[in-house]
Structures are given as structure tokens and as C-alpha cells.
Design an enzyme around this catalytic site. Structure first.
Site, PDB file in Angstrom:
ATOM      1  N   GLN A  73      14.651  32.954  18.165  1.00 18.54           N
ATOM      2  CA  GLN A  73      13.319  33.565  18.214  1.00 18.54           C
ATOM      3  C   GLN A  73      13.538  35.066  18.350  1.00 18.54           C
ATOM      4  OE1 GLN A  73      10.878  32.728  21.656  1.00 18.54           O
ATOM      5  NE2 GLN A  73       8.967  33.109  20.545  1.00 18.54           N
ATOM      6  N   ASP A 103      14.240  28.153  32.369  1.00 20.90           N
ATOM      7  CA  ASP A 103      14.142  28.797  33.680  1.00 20.90           C
ATOM      8  C   ASP A 103      13.554  27.865  34.738  1.00 20.90           C
ATOM      9  OD1 ASP A 103      11.540  28.654  32.847  1.00 20.90           O
ATOM     10  OD2 ASP A 103      11.099  30.795  33.034  1.00 20.90           O
ATOM     11  N   GLU A 155      -7.101  26.789  31.165  1.00 18.30           N
ATOM     12  CA  GLU A 155      -6.485  27.853  31.945  1.00 18.30           C
ATOM     13  C   GLU A 155      -7.379  28.197  33.135  1.00 18.30           C
ATOM     14  OE1 GLU A 155      -3.424  28.964  31.537  1.00 18.30           O
ATOM     15  OE2 GLU A 155      -3.296  27.505  29.909  1.00 18.30           O
ATOM     16  N   ASN A 170      -0.712  21.940  34.854  1.00 24.36           N
ATOM     17  CA  ASN A 170       0.197  21.840  33.716  1.00 24.36           C
ATOM     18  C   ASN A 170       1.547  22.459  34.067  1.00 24.36           C
ATOM     19  OD1 ASN A 170       1.238  21.601  31.097  1.00 24.36           O
ATOM     20  ND2 ASN A 170       0.399  23.581  30.490  1.00 24.36           N
ATOM     21  N   HIS A 362      52.932  33.353  58.692  1.00 25.55           N
ATOM     22  CA  HIS A 362      52.101  34.529  58.946  1.00 25.55           C
ATOM     23  C   HIS A 362      52.644  35.776  58.253  1.00 25.55           C
ATOM     24  CE1 HIS A 362      54.209  33.454  62.938  1.00 25.55           C
ATOM     25  NE2 HIS A 362      55.096  34.024  62.157  1.00 25.55           N
ATOM     26  N   TYR A 365      53.748  37.824  51.813  1.00 27.94           N
ATOM     27  CA  TYR A 365      53.257  37.845  50.434  1.00 27.94           C
ATOM     28  C   TYR A 365      54.269  37.153  49.534  1.00 27.94           C
ATOM     29  CZ  TYR A 365      52.153  39.284  45.722  1.00 27.94           C
ATOM     30  OH  TYR A 365      51.871  39.267  44.382  1.00 27.94           O
ATOM     31  N   ASN A 376      61.476  27.854  55.265  1.00 28.77           N
ATOM     32  CA  ASN A 376      60.764  28.529  56.348  1.00 28.77           C
ATOM     33  C   ASN A 376      60.779  30.026  56.089  1.00 28.77           C
ATOM     34  OD1 ASN A 376      59.680  28.125  59.353  1.00 28.77           O
ATOM     35  ND2 ASN A 376      60.892  30.007  59.264  1.00 28.77           N
ATOM     36  N   TYR A 386      56.813  43.127  41.495  1.00 25.53           N
ATOM     37  CA  TYR A 386      56.311  44.104  40.522  1.00 25.53           C
ATOM     38  C   TYR A 386      57.164  45.360  40.561  1.00 25.53           C
ATOM     39  CZ  TYR A 386      52.842  47.042  38.109  1.00 25.53           C
ATOM     40  OH  TYR A 386      52.188  47.884  37.229  1.00 25.53           O
ATOM     41  N   ARG A 439      71.404  44.684  55.203  1.00 21.46           N
ATOM     42  CA  ARG A 439      70.811  45.740  56.023  1.00 21.46           C
ATOM     43  C   ARG A 439      71.960  46.567  56.595  1.00 21.46           C
ATOM     44  NH1 ARG A 439      69.401  41.155  60.356  1.00 21.46           N
ATOM     45  NH2 ARG A 439      71.267  41.304  61.661  1.00 21.46           N
TER      46      ARG A 439
END
Length: 456
Positions: A73, A103, A155, A170, A362, A365, A376, A386, A439
Site C-alpha cells: 500500500q 498493531d 461511528e 467494533n 572470580h 577474563y 582451576n 587480542y 616472572r
């Protein structure tokens, strides 16, 4: 008999004040038009056609996986004009078409089936879905004949004093005999203040020709449409209540349903307990026996049996059985967490596999990694995946012990049964059964503070 559906979804929705087409605003994590399409599909209709207009390509994209057809439409000239734009879809078909709006997402499968069944058994050329409400202000009234058939739709502004007392309204949802509808569409005109073609005028045309017109009443909430953000919220509350009640009836406990947000496509098995503040979205599946403590978000993920989640985010991932997640963990897309795993506080997992019985307790990453079973991870471990340009993979074997504050610089492999000393930065392969220490050796300079004169 052939049965199809036409969904009118061409309007922009000016009152929404949005660049997004109105029908693409979401209710319970699904676009309104997709709610309606899914309901039509569950109602066993052979074909579904959606009339699109404003934002047509966006609507196509959002509904592209629904196996439907489209009518365009290009200019919005009323509901009757919208149906006329679908004439190519309807032409040559012998049966009925159910017409709904994109809707109004609260319409149910039972109502669609009942509408068509009522239409067929009554021998009607058109059937209207109606609702009874105490305050019908602003709605078109259904005026019936003595035998219960529909005489006309009036209406609100055109009602007589007696007609204003009618409480049946309606819904703008219909079922038509396709041939009768097409013939009536050819007789529509736009001789009105708005200069538009109204689908309600088809009812008048059929009535004048002596056609039998029926009406079936449904609860008012089913016909609620959305024209504003306020109405979007109202419809969302009704939908959420339905969804939450369904899950409770199926054996899940929702501690506070009014503050639990579950998407329309989420699956939850029995004996799961969900505390308030949880948001479950997309195609998420929660298996039996889980406990979701307050304030987690889980999207497009599968959570295994007997999993506990506390105040965490899980996206597009899998979590195995008897695993605990959180508090404050972040499991990012394409992660696969094994069984009996511990993902603790302030742990982030990205695009990684974590083997069974592994503990990441804890401040860790793990990204682009394959982690074995029984490992562990000490506090502060970072997989350095990265290099500033590319992401690299890390492989950690079974039963490896990663000491606190370890950096694993990818690409790197840590084989089975290894130990990595706390504070190490690992850049090379660690062979099976080894201890890796990377280290500087501790140096103690006695008396150094006094020599420097640093004491005050």
C-alpha cells in the site's frame, strides 16, 4: 475450505513519534506484527499476506522468516484501500479471509479459530469481532437485528441517543467470504471528510444487498490496539501477564510475576524458580530445576538442568547442568559452559568452551579459548586474546591449575595436568605435567629504605 489471513500493517503510527514502523515496536520481546503472524500460523490458515507501506523494507526484513506474502500500500488511503491493495493475493481464491491489524498483538489462536468456525456455520458473508465494554466512548457501535445478525456499524459521532447506549463495539477485525469481499471492494468510495476508503463501508454494502452479517464477541483486552507509547505499555502488561501465568501453570515458580519479564518465545521447564528482576529474551530455554536469583538477563541461550544464576548476563550461549553462574558474571555470545562448572563474580567469558568441573571463581577474563575439564583459574587470570589487530585462540588442557594474576598471551597452548605459578605471563607452550614460572625472581635489598632516606 480454503482459509487465509490478511494483516494490515502499512501505517506509520504518527503518535508513536518514532522512525520505526509502528508494527515493529516490540511487545514482550517480539514485534507486534510477528505476534499476529504467529497467531495466524497456529490457527492453521493456509496463507498469510501482510499489507505493508511505511517502512516496507524494514517490515519485510523483520518478518522474512515467517513464510508469508506481501502486498504494498504505497499511499495510505484507509483500511478499505489497504484491502484493495491485496486484491491480487485474494483473487482466484474460493473460501474465507480473516482480516486483522498488525498493531493488535493480543488476539488469540482460539479467537481466530472460533471466528472462522462461527462464520462458516452461520452462513455469513461477513463476521465482525466485537467486544462489550462499560465505556464505549469513541468506538463504533454494533447495531444488531432481532435475530442477532448485524444490521450496521455506526461511528460514535453518528450515533442516535439510543445507539449511544449500546456497549458492543467494533474491533476492526473481520472474516469475509472472499468473493463477496472482492465484489464489495469495487463499490467502495471515498466520499467522506477524510477522503479515505473504509473497510467498515463493506459491511454496509453487504447489508444493503441482503447479505447475512454476523458478530462474535471476545474479551476487550484481545482487541486492544497500539497507537501510542502508553498503549504499547498497556498491551505489554496484558501480554506479560499471559506469558507469566502460562509458565506458572506449567510448573515454574515466579516469586513476583509483576516484576519478571519473559519473552514470548522463551521456554521454561518445570520446577524452575525465578526471582524478580529477571529478563529472559529471544529463544532462551531454561531446563528443569534451575534457580534464577534477582536481576539477571538471559538472551537466546540454553540453560541446563539445576543451574543457579545470580545477577548475571548470558547471551547466545549454552550453560551445562549443575553449573553456577555469578554474581556479576558476563557470558558473551558463542560460549559453551560445561556441567558442574563454577563461573564466579566478575568473570567474563567470550566465545569460549569451558569443560566440565572447571572453576573460574572470580575476576577473570577468558576469550577465544578452549578450556578442558577439571581446571582451576586463580583470581585475576586474563586470556590475552587480542594483539591490536586480530583475535587469537588459547587452548588449556584438562586438570590445569592457573595461578592468580596469570596472563596467557594468545595464541598459546597449556597442556593437560599443568601448573602455572601466580603472576606469570605465559607466551609459549606449557608441556603436559609441567610447572611454568614466567616472572622475575624476587630480589630483597635489606636496608634500602633507610639508605634512600624514605622514612619520615
Amino acid at each position: 475450505m480454503y482459509k487465509c489471513a490478511l494483516i494490515l500493517a502499512a501505517g506509520k503510527g504518527k503518535r508513536m513519534k518514532s522512525d520505526l514502523p509502528k508494527v515493529l515496536h516490540k511487545v514482550c520481546d517480539k514485534e507486534m506484527v510477528n505476534h499476529v503472524i504467529d497467531t495466524m500460523r497456529k490457527s492453521e490458515l493456509q496463507d498469510v499476506n501482510v499489507v505493508i507501506g511505511k517502512g516496507a523494507e524494514l517490515v519485510r526484513e523483520a518478518t522474512s522468516k515467517k513464510n508469508i506474502s506481501y502486498s504494498l500500500q504505497s499511499e495510505q488511503l484507509g483500511t478499505g484501500h489497504a484491502v484493495k491493495c491485496a486484491e491480487d493475493f485474494l483473487r482466484g481464491k474460493d473460501g474465507v479471509v480473516a482480516i486483522f491489524t498488525g498493531d493488535a498483538p493480543l488476539i488469540t489462536e482460539d479467537t481466530v479459530k472460533n471466528l472462522i468456525d462461527f462464520h462458516e456455520k452461520g452462513g455469513y458473508k461477513a463476521t465482525i469481532i466485537t467486544a462489550l465494554i462499560d465505556n464505549p466512548e469513541g468506538y463504533g457501535r454494533i447495531i444488531r437485528n432481532v435475530d442477532g445478525s448485524v444490521k450496521k456499524i455506526v461511528e460514535h459521532k453518528d450515533c442516535t441517543e439510543d445507539e449511544l447506549k449500546v456497549k458492543e463495539i467494533n474491533s476492526a477485525m473481520y472474516c469475509f467470504d472472499i468473493k463477496s469481499l472482492l465484489e464489495s471492494l469495487d463499490k467502495l468510495n471515498n466520499n467522506n471528510v477524510q477522503g479515505e476508503y473504509y473497510l467498515t463501508d463493506v459491511i454496509g454494502i453487504l447489508e444493503e444487498e441482503g447479505a447475512k452479517i454476523g458478530a462474535i464477541s471476545v474479551p476487550f483486552e484481545e482487541i486492544l490496539g497500539v497507537n501510542s507509547r502508553l498503549q504499547l505499555c498497556q498491551v505489554g502488561k496484558v501480554m506479560q501477564k499471559r506469558i507469566n501465568e502460562k509458565h506458572m501453570e506449567n510448573g515454574s515458580t515466579l516469586i513476583d510475576p509483576d516484576n519478571t519479564y519473559i519473552g514470548a518465545d522463551v521456554e521454561i521447564e518445570s520446577d524452575t524458580i525465578i526471582y524478580p528482576g529477571n529478563v529472559l529474551q529471544g529463544k532462551t530455554v531454561i531446563k528443569t530445576g534451575c534457580v534464577l536469583y534477582p536481576n539477571s538477563r538471559i538472551e537466546d541461550s540454553v540453560i541446563g538442568k539445576n543451574v543457579t544464576v545470580q545477577s548475571s548476563v548470558i547471551l547466545e550461549s549454552k550453560v551445562g547442568e549443575d553449573t553456577t553462574v555469578g554474581p556479576f558474571a558476563y557470558i558473551r555470545p558463542e560460549s559453551n559452559i560445561g556441567n558442574k562448572v563454577r563461573i564466579g563474580d566478575f568473570v567474563e567469558i567470550k566465545k569460549s568452551t569451558i569443560g566440565n568441573n572447571t572453576k573460574v571463581s572470580h575476576l577473570t577474563y577468558i576469550g577465544d579459548a578452549e578450556v578442558g575439564e577439571g581446571c582451576n583459574f586463580g583470581c585475576g587470570t586474563v586470556v590475552v586474546n587480542y594483539d591490536g589487530k586480530d583475535k587469537h585462540k588459547t587452548v588449556i588442557g584438562n586438570k590445569s591449575f592457573i595461578g592468580c594474576n596469570t596472563n596467557l598471551v594468545s595464541p598459546v597452548t597449556v597442556e593437560d595436568n599443568t601448573y602455572i605459578a601466580a603472576g606469570s605471563t605465559i607466551t609459549n607452550k606449557v608441556p603436559e605435567g609441567s610447572l611454568a614460572i614466567a616472572r622475575a625472581k624476587q630480589v630483597v635489598k635489606e636496608g634500602w629504605v633507610d639508605k634512600k632516606g624514605l622514612l619520615k
